[in-house]
Scaffold this active site. Structure first.
Site, PDB file in Angstrom:
ATOM      1  N   GLY A  17       0.782  -1.235   0.000  1.00 46.45           N
ATOM      2  CA  GLY A  17       0.000   0.000   0.000  1.00 46.45           C
ATOM      3  C   GLY A  17       0.813   1.283   0.000  1.00 46.45           C
ATOM      4  CG  ASN A  19       1.459   3.486  -5.806  1.00 48.03           C
ATOM      5  OD1 ASN A  19       1.844   4.564  -6.265  1.00 48.03           O
ATOM      6  ND2 ASN A  19       2.024   2.333  -6.130  1.00 48.03           N
ATOM      7  CG  HIS A 114       1.006  -1.630 -15.590  1.00 42.67           C
ATOM      8  ND1 HIS A 114       0.792  -2.895 -15.078  1.00 42.67           N
ATOM      9  CD2 HIS A 114       1.916  -1.777 -16.580  1.00 42.67           C
ATOM     10  CE1 HIS A 114       1.539  -3.767 -15.742  1.00 42.67           C
ATOM     11  NE2 HIS A 114       2.225  -3.116 -16.658  1.00 42.67           N
ATOM     12  CD  GLU A 179       4.482   2.293  -9.294  1.00 43.64           C
ATOM     13  OE1 GLU A 179       3.449   1.971  -8.688  1.00 43.64           O
ATOM     14  OE2 GLU A 179       5.356   1.464  -9.621  1.00 43.64           O
TER      15      GLU A 179
HETATM   16  C1  GAR Z   1       3.151  -0.967  -7.530  1.00 41.16           C
HETATM   17  O1  GAR Z   1       4.416  -0.943  -8.131  1.00 41.16           O
HETATM   18  C2  GAR Z   1       2.061  -1.007  -8.579  1.00 41.16           C
HETATM   19  O2  GAR Z   1       2.374  -0.261  -9.733  1.00 41.16           O
HETATM   20  C3  GAR Z   1       2.019  -2.482  -8.887  1.00 41.16           C
HETATM   21  O3  GAR Z   1       2.166  -3.125  -7.662  1.00 41.16           O
HETATM   22  C4  GAR Z   1       2.926  -2.302  -6.779  1.00 41.16           C
HETATM   23  C5  GAR Z   1       2.110  -2.103  -5.524  1.00 41.16           C
HETATM   24  O4  GAR Z   1       2.872  -1.446  -4.552  1.00 41.16           O
HETATM   25  N1  GAR Z   1       0.796  -2.818  -9.527  1.00 41.16           N
HETATM   26  C6  GAR Z   1       0.698  -3.802 -10.426  1.00 41.16           C
HETATM   27  O5  GAR Z   1       1.633  -4.489 -10.783  1.00 41.16           O
HETATM   28  C7  GAR Z   1      -0.712  -3.999 -10.981  1.00 41.16           C
HETATM   29  N2  GAR Z   1      -0.688  -4.904 -12.045  1.00 41.16           N
HETATM   30  P1  GAR Z   1       2.167  -0.730  -3.333  1.00 41.16           P
HETATM   31  O6  GAR Z   1       1.233  -1.764  -2.698  1.00 41.16           O
HETATM   32  O7  GAR Z   1       3.300  -0.390  -2.430  1.00 41.16           O
HETATM   33  O8  GAR Z   1       1.431   0.468  -3.842  1.00 41.16           O
END
Ligand code: GAR
Length: 223
Positions: A17, A19, A114, A179
């Site tokens: 989590g 993001n 993504h 991101e």
């Molecule tokens: C992030 O890098 C996001 O872009 C990716 O998973 C990670 C989640 O990190 N999403 C995908 O690959 C979707 N297909 P987070 O839980 O720390 O935000």
């Protein structure tokens, strides 16, 4: 903008989590055009749940394994989102494929991040595949969700250089920093109405932002 005008956002997560945390932090500003009203995880062990709770956000677990099929799971998620009056749904590391039923239910009100420059590197293991291909620029994309995986009108992208000694982890970390910048930016534009989906004469969709043009600088890598 008054707080009354803020769009109500639900975030779906499956993992750490980071993001989600960036979005919660941005939405602490009362001038931000969206407020995060709930965080739903399909996994009880998602690290993001504790972060959301610590930030005072309502958290819920809807365990996909407890439901008979994707649609039953998604109906349970929609029920929770509706109970919180959610207007926009944000996928932040949510690692379940969604059915067309769910996606159409939130048409143009469902966005995803993504870790690649779409339409390149859809799917999983984006950084490993980019390194294996020897690309010199990588990045991330925020887009509206359409039924096909990692397809949909692009709202914001950020690009980073790929370095000779990068590993999937070092590249992922460099992309993740971006991101955390572009997701709050993209959500703000969607919530305020600044980013809108338009169709060209052939019916192809793209996002119009009506923002001033950025400085015409290229990211050249390596340089
Ligand atoms: C992030 O890098 C996001 O872009 C990716 O998973 C990670 C989640 O990190 N999403 C995908 O690959 C979707 N297909 P987070 O839980 O720390 O935000």
């Amino acid at each position: 903008m008054t707080t009354l005008g803020r769009r109500r956002v639900g975030i779906l997560i499956s993992g750490g989590g980071s993001n989600m945390a960036a979005l919660i932090a941005a939405a602490r500003d009362p001038a931000y055009p969206a407020e995060i009203v709930c965080v739903i995880s399909n996994r009880a062990d998602a690290g993001g749940l504790a972060k959301a709770e610590a930030a005072g956000i309502a958290t819920l677990v809807v365990d996909h394994k407890a439901y008979d099929g994707r649609e039953a799971f998604e109906r349970a998620v929609v029920e929770r989102l509706e109970a919180h009056g959610v207007e926009l749904v944000v996928l932040a590391g949510f690692m379940r494929l969604l059915t067309p039923w769910f996606i159409e239910r939130w048409h143009d009100r469902l966005i995803n991040i993504h870790p690649a420059l779409l339409p390149s590197y859809k799917g999983l293991h984006t950084h490993e595949r980019a390194l294996a291909d020897g690309v010199k620029i990588a990045g991330c994309t925020v887009h509206f969700v359409r039924p096909e995986m990692d397809v949909g009108p692009i709202i914001v992208q950020a690009a980073v250089p790929v370095l000779d000694d990068d590993t999937p982890d070092t590249l992922a970390a460099r992309v993740l920093v971006q991101e955390h910048r572009i997701y709050p930016l993209a959500l703000a534009r969607v919530a305020s109405g600044a980013a809108r989906v338009v169709q060209d004469a052939e019916g192809r969709e793209r996002v119009e932002t009506r923002l001033p043009s950025p400085p015409a600088e290229a990211l050249i890598s390596p340089r």
